[in-house]
Enzyme design. Structure first.
Site, PDB file in Angstrom:
ATOM      1  N   THR A 181      -6.472   5.077  11.184  1.00 38.68           N
ATOM      2  CA  THR A 181      -7.273   5.676  11.901  1.00 38.68           C
ATOM      3  C   THR A 181      -8.591   5.200  12.241  1.00 38.68           C
ATOM      4  O   THR A 181      -9.270   4.993  13.254  1.00 38.68           O
ATOM      5  CB  THR A 181      -7.532   7.064  11.232  1.00 38.68           C
ATOM      6  OG1 THR A 181      -6.435   7.746  11.029  1.00 38.68           O
ATOM      7  CG2 THR A 181      -8.411   8.150  12.132  1.00 38.68           C
ATOM      8  N   TYR A 204     -11.716   2.622   2.190  1.00 37.79           N
ATOM      9  CA  TYR A 204     -12.543   3.412   3.228  1.00 37.79           C
ATOM     10  C   TYR A 204     -13.529   2.707   3.458  1.00 37.79           C
ATOM     11  O   TYR A 204     -14.001   2.227   4.648  1.00 37.79           O
ATOM     12  CB  TYR A 204     -12.825   4.832   2.599  1.00 37.79           C
ATOM     13  CG  TYR A 204     -13.847   5.391   3.363  1.00 37.79           C
ATOM     14  CD1 TYR A 204     -13.569   5.889   4.721  1.00 37.79           C
ATOM     15  CD2 TYR A 204     -14.976   6.107   2.861  1.00 37.79           C
ATOM     16  CE1 TYR A 204     -14.400   6.532   5.425  1.00 37.79           C
ATOM     17  CE2 TYR A 204     -15.922   6.663   3.687  1.00 37.79           C
ATOM     18  CZ  TYR A 204     -15.718   6.794   4.884  1.00 37.79           C
ATOM     19  OH  TYR A 204     -16.310   7.844   5.868  1.00 37.79           O
TER      20      TYR A 204
END
Ligand code: UDP
Length: 327
Positions: free
Chosen positions: A95, A149
């Protein structure tokens, strides 16, 4: 202006949408409602100057069309929250990297101002105090999911700056530091909504690790103010900015503060990191933003102190908690 907000039904996106509308802009929010929600923008629905499109940033046709109609893009859509990152690393990486790549590619056809949302996580394990934008990023190993992340967001930054250098796309990169306020959900682990809900329900308040790690929390309204200032400043283009609030508190003290302010009798429990997240989880002991750059360029200064932030979150959560469950 026509402003496109990817992730516009999320916590930060919905507050930014309100502020842009209040200044007379038209807002289109694109959101797949994975972590965002209809409730966040329910009060904006029906306005002629607000449109919600439920779809994903990686839908090329939708993105091409929305960018054709936009003058500015704020790209907030991302997989967020350390808990989500640890539980769904594939989704996080895909994403965050693919979404940003799609937004930048379409924005560069038109050359419109594109604001890319990054995070203080990119500073990683750096022990510097405060974190300055030009400083080294210190990542952990690839076998520890948490760093996926930070690395995915660092790639987003590289890509945005590359589009600026090579394709002359006007981009601004912002690194947000633990942004909090009403409408933030505790579902993905964020500490303040989690503690407030636990305290209001009389459940144990779950402090991870020894509680001595420190964070500095920024009120979402202050973040929005920083964003609006940067958007109006041509010299911000091609630059990276911290947006935060340097007031620090340890997570153990935060638990106490929440308990006191809610008048709760909840006990405070310590939970080891490997139970809270995963074996070998690494947390940052401190994370303080340097605001010199953003203050110097656009005069940004946070205005809402931690106690006030907590009061506002508590009031918001109280309104959502049935009276029978209030302590
Ligand atoms: N944390 C905690 N209890 C919780 C959720 C989070 O003690 O229920 C801690 C977490 O380990 C971290 C800090 O609070 O040290 C902030 O966590 P959050 O997920 O809000 O943001 P992070 O700083 O990790 O991005």
């Amino acid at each position: 202006m026509n402003v496109l907000l990817t992730g516009g039904a999320g916590f930060v996106g919905s507050h930014l949408a309100e502020a842009l509308l209040a200044r007379g802009h038209r807002v289109t929010a694109l959101d797949d409602l994975s972590t965002g929600s209809m409730t966040n923008v329910a009060h904006l629905a029906g306005r002629p100057d607000f449109t919600l499109v439920v779809d994903t940033v990686t839908n090329e046709t939708v993105m091409a069309d929305l960018i054709d109609r936009a003058d500015v893009v704020f790209h907030l859509a991302a997989a967020v929250g350390v808990k989500l990152i640890v539980e769904a690393p594939v989704r996080t990486i895909e994403t965050n990297v693919h979404g940003t790549e799609t937004v930048l590619r379409h924005a560069s056809r038109k050359g419109i101002l594109t604001v890319i949302f990054s995070t203080s996580e990119v500073y990683g394990k750096s022990t510097a105090v405060p974190f300055v934008e030009g400083a080294d990023l210190v990542m952990g190993p690839t076998v520890k999911h948490r760093w996926a992340y930070a690395c995915s967001k660092a790639i987003d930054e590289f890509l945005a700056l590359a589009y600026h250098r090579e394709r002359k796309l006007p981009v601004i990169v912002v690194r947000l530091f633990n942004t909090v306020g009403p409408r933030q959900t505790g579902r993905y682990g964020m500490v303040i909504p989690t503690f407030v809900r636990q305290a209001l329900a009389g459940d144990p308040i779950t402090v991870f690790g020894d509680g001595r790690q420190q964070r500095s929390f920024t009120y979402v309204g202050d973040v929005v103010d920083g964003l609006l200032r940067l958007m109006a400043e041509p010299r911000a283009v091609g630059e990276v900015f911290n947006i935060g609030n340097p007031e620090e508190i340890s997570i153990g003290d935060l638990a106490q503060r929440v308990r006191t302010l809610t008048g709760s009798a909840s006990e405070i429990v310590l939970i080891p990191y490997d139970q809270a997240y995963e074996a070998g989880f690494e947390d940052m002991p401190r994370r303080v933003p340097s605001l010199e750059k953003i203050h110097g360029l656009v005069g940004y200064r946070p205005t809402v102190r931690l106690d006030e932030i907590l009061e506002r979150v508590i009031a918001h959560e109280r309104a959502a908690v049935p009276v029978a469950h209030r302590p």
